[in-house]
Enzyme design. Structure first.
Site, PDB file in Angstrom:
ATOM      1  N   ASP A  38      52.831  65.154  33.570  1.00  0.00           N
ATOM      2  CA  ASP A  38      54.044  65.975  33.385  1.00  0.00           C
ATOM      3  C   ASP A  38      54.030  66.490  31.952  1.00  0.00           C
ATOM      4  O   ASP A  38      53.415  65.888  31.065  1.00  0.00           O
ATOM      5  CB  ASP A  38      55.313  65.134  33.630  1.00  0.00           C
ATOM      6  N   ASP A  66      50.481  69.972  30.506  1.00  0.00           N
ATOM      7  CA  ASP A  66      51.144  71.249  30.810  1.00  0.00           C
ATOM      8  C   ASP A  66      50.288  71.962  31.848  1.00  0.00           C
ATOM      9  O   ASP A  66      49.151  72.356  31.565  1.00  0.00           O
ATOM     10  CB  ASP A  66      51.252  72.084  29.522  1.00  0.00           C
ATOM     11  N   VAL A  67      50.829  72.138  33.039  1.00  0.00           N
ATOM     12  CA  VAL A  67      50.020  72.676  34.150  1.00  0.00           C
ATOM     13  C   VAL A  67      49.633  74.139  33.979  1.00  0.00           C
ATOM     14  O   VAL A  67      48.826  74.660  34.744  1.00  0.00           O
ATOM     15  CB  VAL A  67      50.737  72.501  35.520  1.00  0.00           C
ATOM     16  N   ASN A  93      52.542  69.727  42.321  1.00  0.00           N
ATOM     17  CA  ASN A  93      53.986  69.625  42.578  1.00  0.00           C
ATOM     18  C   ASN A  93      54.838  70.305  41.502  1.00  0.00           C
ATOM     19  O   ASN A  93      55.919  70.809  41.811  1.00  0.00           O
ATOM     20  CB  ASN A  93      54.352  68.135  42.673  1.00  0.00           C
ATOM     21  N   TYR A 158      61.241  83.441  42.358  1.00  0.00           N
ATOM     22  CA  TYR A 158      60.923  82.169  43.022  1.00  0.00           C
ATOM     23  C   TYR A 158      60.300  82.452  44.386  1.00  0.00           C
ATOM     24  O   TYR A 158      59.286  81.860  44.750  1.00  0.00           O
ATOM     25  CB  TYR A 158      62.199  81.323  43.150  1.00  0.00           C
ATOM     26  N   LYS A 162      56.434  81.296  45.176  1.00  0.00           N
ATOM     27  CA  LYS A 162      56.170  80.270  46.190  1.00  0.00           C
ATOM     28  C   LYS A 162      55.393  80.838  47.383  1.00  0.00           C
ATOM     29  O   LYS A 162      54.637  80.123  48.041  1.00  0.00           O
ATOM     30  CB  LYS A 162      57.481  79.621  46.627  1.00  0.00           C
ATOM     31  N   VAL A 193      66.509  69.993  48.174  1.00  0.00           N
ATOM     32  CA  VAL A 193      66.385  68.535  48.113  1.00  0.00           C
ATOM     33  C   VAL A 193      67.113  68.078  46.851  1.00  0.00           C
ATOM     34  O   VAL A 193      67.026  68.754  45.807  1.00  0.00           O
ATOM     35  CB  VAL A 193      64.909  68.100  48.053  1.00  0.00           C
ATOM     36  N   THR A 195      67.401  66.868  43.752  1.00  0.00           N
ATOM     37  CA  THR A 195      66.654  66.502  42.536  1.00  0.00           C
ATOM     38  C   THR A 195      67.275  67.272  41.367  1.00  0.00           C
ATOM     39  O   THR A 195      68.087  68.187  41.596  1.00  0.00           O
ATOM     40  CB  THR A 195      65.159  66.899  42.637  1.00  0.00           C
TER      41      THR A 195
END
Ligand SMILES: NC(=O)c1ccc[n+]([C@@H]2O[C@H](COP(=O)([O-])OP(=O)(O)OC[C@H]3O[C@@H](n4cnc5c(N)ncnc54)[C@H](O)[C@@H]3O)[C@@H](O)[C@H]2O)c1
Length: 260
Positions: A38, A66-67, A93, A158, A162, A193, A195
């Site tokens: 993460d 860092d992705v 993810n 978004y 996605k 969800v 979160t």
């Protein structure tokens, strides 16, 4: 350790909280060794420690990652090779919301969204493939969203990012299959969800979290938002050999919203 993914070696991005943390703990409980990464180094380290406290030292490892950075991916893959002894499951993810409608979304926000939601998956798949090839059977699990399949007037960035993850997952699946590699690639498409990603919703309008959750639940045929475990269960299935004939597919975990 026994379990549905016993002996698997899994890297999960964005694992400091929310869905990523649930995926990591679920895979670990079912016998995998897990590397949680993460951008939030302290929080992801705490999450890995908590898994080790529950399941034993050496089950979970953590890394600041860092992705959006190719160099960070190189370090993460090298870390997996050294500490997990290879890689058989990659869970892409990490992801963020992208603010603004088609008139208000800034180019900076659009590009930030695509970097974190899409560049990340491209880099992850590309950088992990050599190690996955050495550890077959392998499974790539990309967390898209139901918003990658169903559009809304309020979230073009978004939606588009996605949707890109959805199609990228299929291309990677076909690439691996064509070469005879037992590396599967699939996407998961959750609806809302509970979160921290939902925390920003309704804040501008001064709505409490309770009111926001009630409004979101009304849109879902099952009448409620999901809980992280319900998505982690899908990750577990795709990570395990139980899904050995599933590749290039999408798993919709959306309380029925896409059936309408
Ligand atoms: N929760 C939902 O309602 C929902 C629905 C559909 C899809 N998703 C997707 O599920 C995934 C996880 O979402 P969540 O709900 O757990 O969100 P979250 O905000 O709770 O967690 C996201 C994690 O990603 C990390 N992250 C952000 N930018 C990063 C970067 N550049 N590099 C590495 N890590 C980074 C954050 O630090 C955080 O720990 C995302 O891809 C999201 O788009 C979530």
């Amino acid at each position: 350790m026994a379990g549905r993914v016993a002996g698997k070696k899994a890297l999960i991005t964005g694992a400091a909280q929310g869905l990523g943390a649930a995926h990591a703990r679920t895979l670990a409980r079912e016998g995998a060794r897990v590397l949680l990464t993460d951008i939030n180094a302290d929080k992801v380290a705490a999450e890995a420690s908590s898994i080790n406290a529950e399941l034993g030292a050496g089950t979970a490892f953590s890394l600041a990652h860092d992705v959006t950075s190719a160099e960070d991916w190189d370090r993460a893959i090298a870390f997996a090779a050294e500490h997990l002894g290879g890689l058989s499951v990659l869970v892409n993810n990490a992801g963020v919301g992208v603010r603004g409608n088609i008139e208000t979304c800034t180019l900076d926000e659009w590009q930030r969204g695509f970097a974190i939601n899409v560049d990340s998956v491209f880099l992850g798949c590309q950088k992990a493939l050599p190690l996955l090839r050495d550890n077959q059977p392998g499974s790539i699990i990309n967390i898209s969203s139901i918003a990658g399949l169903i559009a809304s007037d309020t979230m073009p960035g978004y939606n588009a990012s996605k949707a890109a993850v959805w199609m990228l997952s299929k291309s990677v699946a076909l690439y691996c299959a064509k070469r005879g590699w037992n590396i599967r690639s699939n996407s998961i498409h959750p609806t809302f969800v509970d979160t921290p990603i939902l925390d920003g919703i309704g804040a501008n309008a001064g709505l409490t979290k309770e009111v926001v959750m009630t409004k979101l639940a009304r849109q879902i045929p099952l009448g409620r938002v999901g809980v992280p475990q319900e998505i982690a269960n899908g990750v577990l299935y795709l990570a395990s050999d139980e899904s050995s004939f599933m590749t290039g597919a999408e798993l919709k975990l959306d309380g029925g919203i896409s059936a309408m």
